[in-house]
Design a protein around this motif. Structure first.
Motif, mmCIF file in Angstrom:
data_model
loop_
_atom_site.group_PDB
_atom_site.id
_atom_site.type_symbol
_atom_site.label_atom_id
_atom_site.label_comp_id
_atom_site.label_asym_id
_atom_site.label_seq_id
_atom_site.Cartn_x
_atom_site.Cartn_y
_atom_site.Cartn_z
ATOM 1 N N TYR A 70 0.798 -1.220 0.000
ATOM 2 C CA TYR A 70 0.000 0.000 0.000
ATOM 3 C C TYR A 70 0.838 1.281 0.000
ATOM 4 C CZ TYR A 70 1.059 -0.173 4.971
ATOM 5 O OH TYR A 70 1.707 -0.245 6.169
ATOM 6 N N ILE A 71 2.118 1.200 0.251
ATOM 7 C CA ILE A 71 2.964 2.401 0.322
ATOM 8 C C ILE A 71 3.005 3.161 -1.005
ATOM 9 C CG2 ILE A 71 5.304 3.248 0.790
ATOM 10 C CD1 ILE A 71 3.829 2.349 3.282
ATOM 11 N N PRO A 72 3.212 2.517 -2.167
ATOM 12 C CA PRO A 72 3.196 3.283 -3.424
ATOM 13 C C PRO A 72 1.837 3.933 -3.715
ATOM 14 C CG PRO A 72 4.185 1.132 -3.777
ATOM 15 C CD PRO A 72 3.609 1.128 -2.407
ATOM 16 N N LEU A 73 0.766 3.294 -3.297
ATOM 17 C CA LEU A 73 -0.565 3.862 -3.493
ATOM 18 C C LEU A 73 -0.751 5.109 -2.641
ATOM 19 C CD1 LEU A 73 -3.254 3.396 -4.960
ATOM 20 C CD2 LEU A 73 -3.987 2.051 -3.001
ATOM 21 N N ILE A 74 -0.271 5.083 -1.426
ATOM 22 C CA ILE A 74 -0.363 6.259 -0.558
ATOM 23 C C ILE A 74 0.477 7.402 -1.115
ATOM 24 C CG2 ILE A 74 0.272 7.141 1.725
ATOM 25 C CD1 ILE A 74 -0.577 4.454 2.862
ATOM 26 N N VAL A 75 1.648 7.099 -1.623
ATOM 27 C CA VAL A 75 2.517 8.132 -2.209
ATOM 28 C C VAL A 75 1.841 8.749 -3.438
ATOM 29 C CG1 VAL A 75 4.728 8.519 -3.370
ATOM 30 C CG2 VAL A 75 4.622 7.145 -1.288
ATOM 31 N N ALA A 76 1.224 7.931 -4.271
ATOM 32 C CA ALA A 76 0.553 8.447 -5.469
ATOM 33 C C ALA A 76 -0.626 9.335 -5.097
ATOM 34 C CB ALA A 76 0.093 7.294 -6.347
ATOM 35 N N TYR A 77 -1.419 8.928 -4.114
ATOM 36 C CA TYR A 77 -2.548 9.764 -3.678
ATOM 37 C C TYR A 77 -2.064 11.056 -3.022
ATOM 38 C CZ TYR A 77 -6.245 6.433 -4.654
ATOM 39 O OH TYR A 77 -7.133 5.611 -5.273
ATOM 40 N N ALA A 78 -1.003 10.980 -2.245
ATOM 41 C CA ALA A 78 -0.460 12.195 -1.628
ATOM 42 C C ALA A 78 0.027 13.168 -2.686
ATOM 43 C CB ALA A 78 0.672 11.824 -0.675
ATOM 44 N N TYR A 79 0.738 12.653 -3.688
ATOM 45 C CA TYR A 79 1.176 13.516 -4.796
ATOM 46 C C TYR A 79 -0.015 14.163 -5.497
ATOM 47 C CZ TYR A 79 2.537 14.785 -9.507
ATOM 48 O OH TYR A 79 2.681 15.456 -10.686
ATOM 49 N N PHE A 85 -3.120 14.705 -4.360
ATOM 50 C CA PHE A 85 -3.835 15.672 -3.544
ATOM 51 C C PHE A 85 -3.008 16.926 -3.282
ATOM 52 C CE2 PHE A 85 -6.839 12.340 -2.778
ATOM 53 C CZ PHE A 85 -8.030 13.026 -2.566
ATOM 54 N N LEU A 86 -1.698 16.807 -3.248
ATOM 55 C CA LEU A 86 -0.871 17.997 -3.051
ATOM 56 C C LEU A 86 -0.761 18.848 -4.307
ATOM 57 C CD1 LEU A 86 2.018 16.630 -0.827
ATOM 58 C CD2 LEU A 86 0.187 18.187 -0.168
ATOM 59 N N THR A 87 -0.738 18.216 -5.471
ATOM 60 C CA THR A 87 -0.560 18.987 -6.701
ATOM 61 C C THR A 87 -1.869 19.529 -7.253
ATOM 62 O OG1 THR A 87 -0.682 16.985 -8.042
ATOM 63 C CG2 THR A 87 1.511 17.764 -7.384
ATOM 64 N N ASN A 88 -2.949 18.795 -7.092
ATOM 65 C CA ASN A 88 -4.194 19.220 -7.722
ATOM 66 C C ASN A 88 -5.372 18.718 -6.903
ATOM 67 O OD1 ASN A 88 -6.060 20.166 -9.445
ATOM 68 N ND2 ASN A 88 -5.280 19.129 -11.245
ATOM 69 N N PHE A 89 -5.757 19.499 -5.911
ATOM 70 C CA PHE A 89 -6.792 19.059 -4.987
ATOM 71 C C PHE A 89 -8.163 18.970 -5.657
ATOM 72 C CE2 PHE A 89 -10.109 20.076 -1.897
ATOM 73 C CZ PHE A 89 -9.966 18.984 -1.058
ATOM 74 N N TYR A 90 -8.485 19.884 -6.538
ATOM 75 C CA TYR A 90 -9.835 19.964 -7.091
ATOM 76 C C TYR A 90 -10.174 18.790 -8.016
ATOM 77 C CZ TYR A 90 -9.915 24.547 -5.085
ATOM 78 O OH TYR A 90 -9.872 25.582 -4.194
ATOM 79 N N MET A 91 -9.198 18.220 -8.667
ATOM 80 C CA MET A 91 -9.461 17.033 -9.472
ATOM 81 C C MET A 91 -9.135 15.758 -8.711
ATOM 82 S SD MET A 91 -10.821 17.828 -12.293
ATOM 83 C CE MET A 91 -10.600 16.405 -13.321
ATOM 84 N N ALA A 92 -8.389 15.865 -7.635
ATOM 85 C CA ALA A 92 -7.979 14.677 -6.887
ATOM 86 C C ALA A 92 -9.158 13.987 -6.223
ATOM 87 C CB ALA A 92 -6.940 15.057 -5.842
ATOM 88 N N TYR A 93 -10.129 14.759 -5.744
ATOM 89 C CA TYR A 93 -11.257 14.087 -5.115
ATOM 90 C C TYR A 93 -12.096 13.344 -6.151
ATOM 91 C CZ TYR A 93 -14.640 17.671 -6.498
ATOM 92 O OH TYR A 93 -15.455 18.506 -7.208
ATOM 93 N N MET A 94 -12.156 13.831 -7.376
ATOM 94 C CA MET A 94 -12.876 13.097 -8.422
ATOM 95 C C MET A 94 -12.135 11.809 -8.778
ATOM 96 S SD MET A 94 -14.258 15.877 -11.052
ATOM 97 C CE MET A 94 -15.776 16.695 -10.715
ATOM 98 N N VAL A 95 -10.823 11.873 -8.854
ATOM 99 C CA VAL A 95 -10.036 10.665 -9.102
ATOM 100 C C VAL A 95 -10.167 9.715 -7.919
ATOM 101 C CG1 VAL A 95 -7.701 9.789 -9.480
ATOM 102 C CG2 VAL A 95 -8.464 11.838 -10.664
ATOM 103 N N GLY A 96 -10.244 10.257 -6.711
ATOM 104 C CA GLY A 96 -10.442 9.419 -5.533
ATOM 105 C C GLY A 96 -11.787 8.705 -5.549
ATOM 106 N N VAL A 97 -12.827 9.393 -5.976
ATOM 107 C CA VAL A 97 -14.141 8.751 -6.099
ATOM 108 C C VAL A 97 -14.104 7.672 -7.170
ATOM 109 C CG1 VAL A 97 -16.536 9.154 -6.796
ATOM 110 C CG2 VAL A 97 -15.440 10.706 -5.207
ATOM 111 N N PHE A 98 -13.470 7.966 -8.305
ATOM 112 C CA PHE A 98 -13.350 6.967 -9.363
ATOM 113 C C PHE A 98 -12.572 5.748 -8.881
ATOM 114 C CE2 PHE A 98 -10.545 5.152 -12.596
ATOM 115 C CZ PHE A 98 -11.499 4.599 -13.430
ATOM 116 N N SER A 99 -11.478 5.977 -8.163
ATOM 117 C CA SER A 99 -10.677 4.838 -7.711
ATOM 118 C C SER A 99 -11.402 4.043 -6.631
ATOM 119 C CB SER A 99 -9.310 5.306 -7.233
ATOM 120 O OG SER A 99 -9.443 6.204 -6.164
#
Length: 92
Positions: free
Chosen positions: A53-62, A64-78
Motif C-alpha cells: 500500500y505504500i506506493p498507493l499512498i505516495v501516489a494519492y499524496a502527490y 492531492f498535493l498537486t491538484n486538490f480539485y481534481m484529486a477528489y474526483m479521481v479518488g471517487v473513481f478509484s
C-alpha cells in the motif's frame, strides 16, 4: 429597463461566460490528474493482489498535493474501481 438594454445585458453575459468556458477548457493544469489515473488503477490492483500500500499512498499524496480539485474526483473513481475490482476477484 428598456427591452433593448435587456438584450445587451444578456448578450454580454453570454459572451463573458463563453470566454470563461474557453479559458477553463484550456487549463492544462488539471490534466496531471487524468494522466496519473492509469498508474492509480495499476497500484490499486497491486494493492489487492500483493498488499503493498505504500506506493498507493505516495501516489494519492502527490495527487492531492498537486491538484486538490481534481484529486477528489479521481479518488471517487478509484473507490468505485476498487469496489468493482474487489467484487470481480471474489466472484471467480
Amino acid at each position: 429597463m428598456k427591452k433593448e438594454r435587456l438584450y445587451y445585458i444578456i448578450a454580454s453575459l453570454f459572451y463573458g461566460l463563453s470566454g470563461y468556458v474557453v479559458v477553463m477548457f484550456f487549463n492544462i493544469m488539471w490534466l496531471d490528474a487524468i494522466y496519473i489515473m492509469p498508474m492509480l488503477i495499476w497500484l490499486i490492483i497491486r494493492y489487492i493482489n500483493e498488499k503493498s500500500y505504500i506506493p498507493l499512498i505516495v501516489a494519492y499524496a502527490y495527487l492531492f498535493l498537486t491538484n486538490f480539485y481534481m484529486a477528489y474526483m479521481v479518488g471517487v473513481f478509484s473507490a468505485i474501481f476498487f469496489i468493482m475490482y474487489f467484487l470481480y476477484i471474489n466472484d471467480y
